[in-house]
Design a protein around this motif. Structure first.
Motif, PDB file in Angstrom:
ATOM      1  N   TYR A  43      -2.661  -4.096   4.324  1.00 61.26           N
ATOM      2  CA  TYR A  43      -3.647  -3.093   4.709  1.00 61.26           C
ATOM      3  C   TYR A  43      -4.845  -3.775   5.359  1.00 61.26           C
ATOM      4  CZ  TYR A  43      -6.675   0.984   4.339  1.00 61.26           C
ATOM      5  OH  TYR A  43      -7.517   2.033   4.610  1.00 61.26           O
ATOM      6  N   TYR A  44      -5.252  -3.281   6.518  1.00 58.41           N
ATOM      7  CA  TYR A  44      -6.282  -3.977   7.303  1.00 58.41           C
ATOM      8  C   TYR A  44      -7.576  -3.185   7.500  1.00 58.41           C
ATOM      9  CZ  TYR A  44      -3.828  -1.137  10.729  1.00 58.41           C
ATOM     10  OH  TYR A  44      -3.221  -0.092  11.364  1.00 58.41           O
ATOM     11  N   ASN A  45      -7.653  -1.941   7.032  1.00 57.03           N
ATOM     12  CA  ASN A  45      -8.854  -1.147   7.296  1.00 57.03           C
ATOM     13  C   ASN A  45     -10.090  -1.602   6.523  1.00 57.03           C
ATOM     14  OD1 ASN A  45      -7.658   0.395   9.205  1.00 57.03           O
ATOM     15  ND2 ASN A  45      -7.604   2.289   8.030  1.00 57.03           N
ATOM     16  N   TRP A  46      -9.918  -2.464   5.523  1.00 59.76           N
ATOM     17  CA  TRP A  46     -11.070  -2.973   4.787  1.00 59.76           C
ATOM     18  C   TRP A  46     -11.540  -4.322   5.321  1.00 59.76           C
ATOM     19  CZ3 TRP A  46      -8.776  -1.975  -0.749  1.00 59.76           C
ATOM     20  CH2 TRP A  46      -8.784  -0.596  -1.000  1.00 59.76           C
ATOM     21  N   ARG A  47     -10.929  -4.800   6.397  1.00 58.36           N
ATOM     22  CA  ARG A  47     -11.302  -6.116   6.932  1.00 58.36           C
ATOM     23  C   ARG A  47     -12.756  -6.189   7.387  1.00 58.36           C
ATOM     24  NH1 ARG A  47      -8.047 -10.225   8.025  1.00 58.36           N
ATOM     25  NH2 ARG A  47      -9.180 -10.763   9.914  1.00 58.36           N
ATOM     26  N   GLY A  48     -13.354  -5.068   7.694  1.00 58.17           N
ATOM     27  CA  GLY A  48     -14.766  -5.060   8.027  1.00 58.17           C
ATOM     28  C   GLY A  48     -15.651  -5.311   6.813  1.00 58.17           C
ATOM     29  N   LEU A  49     -15.073  -5.168   5.624  1.00 56.11           N
ATOM     30  CA  LEU A  49     -15.814  -5.355   4.374  1.00 56.11           C
ATOM     31  C   LEU A  49     -15.500  -6.688   3.695  1.00 56.11           C
ATOM     32  CD1 LEU A  49     -15.171  -1.766   2.964  1.00 56.11           C
ATOM     33  CD2 LEU A  49     -17.233  -2.592   4.117  1.00 56.11           C
ATOM     34  N   TYR A  50     -14.281  -7.175   3.889  1.00 58.99           N
ATOM     35  CA  TYR A  50     -13.869  -8.399   3.205  1.00 58.99           C
ATOM     36  C   TYR A  50     -12.693  -9.035   3.936  1.00 58.99           C
ATOM     37  CZ  TYR A  50     -12.124 -11.593  -0.336  1.00 58.99           C
ATOM     38  OH  TYR A  50     -11.717 -12.721  -0.993  1.00 58.99           O
ATOM     39  N   ILE A  51     -12.745 -10.351   4.084  1.00 61.67           N
ATOM     40  CA  ILE A  51     -11.636 -11.120   4.659  1.00 61.67           C
ATOM     41  C   ILE A  51     -11.453 -12.358   3.777  1.00 61.67           C
ATOM     42  CG2 ILE A  51     -10.786 -12.370   6.680  1.00 61.67           C
ATOM     43  CD1 ILE A  51     -12.598 -10.559   8.399  1.00 61.67           C
ATOM     44  N   ALA A  52     -10.316 -12.450   3.132  1.00 60.64           N
ATOM     45  CA  ALA A  52     -10.079 -13.522   2.160  1.00 60.64           C
ATOM     46  C   ALA A  52     -10.185 -14.912   2.764  1.00 60.64           C
ATOM     47  CB  ALA A  52      -8.718 -13.341   1.492  1.00 60.64           C
ATOM     48  N   ASP A  53      -9.708 -15.097   3.996  1.00 61.70           N
ATOM     49  CA  ASP A  53      -9.738 -16.440   4.576  1.00 61.70           C
ATOM     50  C   ASP A  53     -11.135 -16.849   5.028  1.00 61.70           C
ATOM     51  OD1 ASP A  53      -9.449 -15.870   7.856  1.00 61.70           O
ATOM     52  OD2 ASP A  53      -8.437 -14.410   6.579  1.00 61.70           O
ATOM     53  N   GLU A  54     -12.092 -15.916   5.004  1.00 57.04           N
ATOM     54  CA  GLU A  54     -13.488 -16.242   5.305  1.00 57.04           C
ATOM     55  C   GLU A  54     -14.355 -16.327   4.048  1.00 57.04           C
ATOM     56  OE1 GLU A  54     -14.870 -13.412   8.184  1.00 57.04           O
ATOM     57  OE2 GLU A  54     -13.396 -14.041   9.689  1.00 57.04           O
ATOM     58  N   ASP A  55     -13.766 -16.054   2.899  1.00 56.12           N
ATOM     59  CA  ASP A  55     -14.472 -16.060   1.621  1.00 56.12           C
ATOM     60  C   ASP A  55     -14.314 -17.431   0.968  1.00 56.12           C
ATOM     61  OD1 ASP A  55     -15.420 -15.717  -0.975  1.00 56.12           O
ATOM     62  OD2 ASP A  55     -13.925 -14.205  -1.517  1.00 56.12           O
ATOM     63  N   GLU A  56     -15.407 -18.174   0.849  1.00 60.50           N
ATOM     64  CA  GLU A  56     -15.357 -19.528   0.286  1.00 60.50           C
ATOM     65  C   GLU A  56     -14.847 -19.556  -1.146  1.00 60.50           C
ATOM     66  OE1 GLU A  56     -19.211 -21.280   0.776  1.00 60.50           O
ATOM     67  OE2 GLU A  56     -18.960 -21.483   2.941  1.00 60.50           O
ATOM     68  N   ARG A  57     -14.910 -18.441  -1.844  1.00 65.16           N
ATOM     69  CA  ARG A  57     -14.462 -18.386  -3.235  1.00 65.16           C
ATOM     70  C   ARG A  57     -12.993 -17.971  -3.360  1.00 65.16           C
ATOM     71  NH1 ARG A  57     -19.508 -15.250  -5.969  1.00 65.16           N
ATOM     72  NH2 ARG A  57     -18.717 -16.118  -7.926  1.00 65.16           N
ATOM     73  N   SER A  58     -12.382 -17.605  -2.262  1.00 67.63           N
ATOM     74  CA  SER A  58     -10.997 -17.142  -2.243  1.00 67.63           C
ATOM     75  C   SER A  58     -10.020 -18.319  -2.239  1.00 67.63           C
ATOM     76  CB  SER A  58     -10.759 -16.303  -0.981  1.00 67.63           C
ATOM     77  OG  SER A  58      -9.384 -16.136  -0.730  1.00 67.63           O
ATOM     78  N   PRO A  59      -8.874 -18.171  -2.912  1.00 67.16           N
ATOM     79  CA  PRO A  59      -7.835 -19.209  -2.836  1.00 67.16           C
ATOM     80  C   PRO A  59      -7.280 -19.396  -1.420  1.00 67.16           C
ATOM     81  CG  PRO A  59      -7.344 -17.633  -4.588  1.00 67.16           C
ATOM     82  CD  PRO A  59      -8.500 -17.094  -3.824  1.00 67.16           C
ATOM     83  N   PHE A  60      -7.528 -18.444  -0.547  1.00 63.83           N
ATOM     84  CA  PHE A  60      -6.986 -18.496   0.811  1.00 63.83           C
ATOM     85  C   PHE A  60      -8.058 -18.818   1.855  1.00 63.83           C
ATOM     86  CE2 PHE A  60      -4.343 -15.538  -1.655  1.00 63.83           C
ATOM     87  CZ  PHE A  60      -3.191 -16.310  -1.699  1.00 63.83           C
ATOM     88  N   PHE A  61      -9.190 -19.312   1.411  1.00 63.45           N
ATOM     89  CA  PHE A  61     -10.272 -19.655   2.326  1.00 63.45           C
ATOM     90  C   PHE A  61      -9.788 -20.684   3.358  1.00 63.45           C
ATOM     91  CE2 PHE A  61     -13.906 -22.525   3.335  1.00 63.45           C
ATOM     92  CZ  PHE A  61     -14.630 -21.619   4.097  1.00 63.45           C
ATOM     93  N   GLY A  62     -10.099 -20.412   4.617  1.00 65.95           N
ATOM     94  CA  GLY A  62      -9.774 -21.343   5.684  1.00 65.95           C
ATOM     95  C   GLY A  62      -8.377 -21.201   6.252  1.00 65.95           C
ATOM     96  N   ARG A  63      -7.565 -20.306   5.714  1.00 64.43           N
ATOM     97  CA  ARG A  63      -6.231 -20.120   6.274  1.00 64.43           C
ATOM     98  C   ARG A  63      -6.334 -19.602   7.695  1.00 64.43           C
ATOM     99  NH1 ARG A  63      -1.508 -18.629   2.252  1.00 64.43           N
ATOM    100  NH2 ARG A  63      -1.815 -20.404   0.889  1.00 64.43           N
ATOM    101  N   ILE A  64      -5.416 -20.037   8.519  1.00 68.83           N
ATOM    102  CA  ILE A  64      -5.356 -19.587   9.909  1.00 68.83           C
ATOM    103  C   ILE A  64      -4.055 -18.818  10.084  1.00 68.83           C
ATOM    104  CG2 ILE A  64      -5.263 -20.318  12.308  1.00 68.83           C
ATOM    105  CD1 ILE A  64      -6.897 -22.797  11.423  1.00 68.83           C
TER     106      ILE A  64
END
Length: 190
Positions: free
Chosen positions: A7-28
């Motif tokens: 689901y992508y409609n919440w990407r304006g509110l949160y993106i896991a790969d841009e969240d430094e606290r996320s396990p997926f931070f920095g994924r491309i």
């Protein structure tokens, strides 16, 4: 299967790969290269590989102040052969818990099958979140998958069924969705 996107409609509110606290931070991610598959079927490249050959996830939203996250799952959940619950717990859930997350909403409408092993990791997860007044809710899982969870007594550690079987979550903001699930969970736990 390659057309099923997280689901992508919440990407304006949160993106896991841009969240430094996320396990997926920095994924491309690539929109053009399909590198992951479930059996012989490629899947959309926006799903996050957690090290399982058949279970993929996406953190749709995390709120560290309120202590909750919303995860969408895709594929086959196989504890019997792949020990997917261990991988999910150790490589995703525990990292989120270290950041203060203790309420988990797992959306399972794209989980096609479940194969059980034992309930040890579910019990461990439940005990750890319960210590922090947290909980685990399974939303929109298919009936046959919920029946498998029940057959293995995993439903003792998670809140599922009832009003959580057919939630129109895409029409809500993450905060509205969390509030509605939280209210239901608190009623069930009371």
């Amino acid at each position: 299967m390659h057309t099923i996107e997280p689901y992508y409609n919440w990407r304006g509110l949160y993106i896991a790969d841009e969240d430094e606290r996320s396990p997926f931070f920095g994924r491309i991610y690539s929109e053009f290269e399909f590198t992951d598959s479930i059996y012989n079927y490629v899947i959309h490249p926006q799903w996050d590989n957690i090290g399982s050959p058949s279970l993929y996830i996406k953190i749709l939203y995390a709120d560290y102040e309120e202590g909750y996250c919303i995860l969408e799952l895709m594929g086959e959940w196989n504890d019997a052969i792949e020990n997917d619950i261990m991988t999910l717990k150790r490589d995703v859930v525990e990292l989120l818990m270290m950041e203060g997350i203790h309420k988990f909403i797992l959306i399972g409408e794209n989980i096609l099958n479940f194969h059980a092993s034992d309930d040890c990791y579910y019990e461990e997860w439940f005990d750890e979140v319960e210590d922090e007044d947290g909980w685990i809710a399974f939303v929109n899982f298919r009936t046959h998958v919920i029946e498998e969870f029940k057959a293995e007594n995993i439903d003792y550690f998670v809140v599922s069924e009832g009003e959580l079987e057919d939630v129109a979550w895409r029409t809500q903001t993450p905060q509205q969705f969390f509030q509605s699930i939280s209210q239901y969970v608190m009623k069930r736990l009371a």
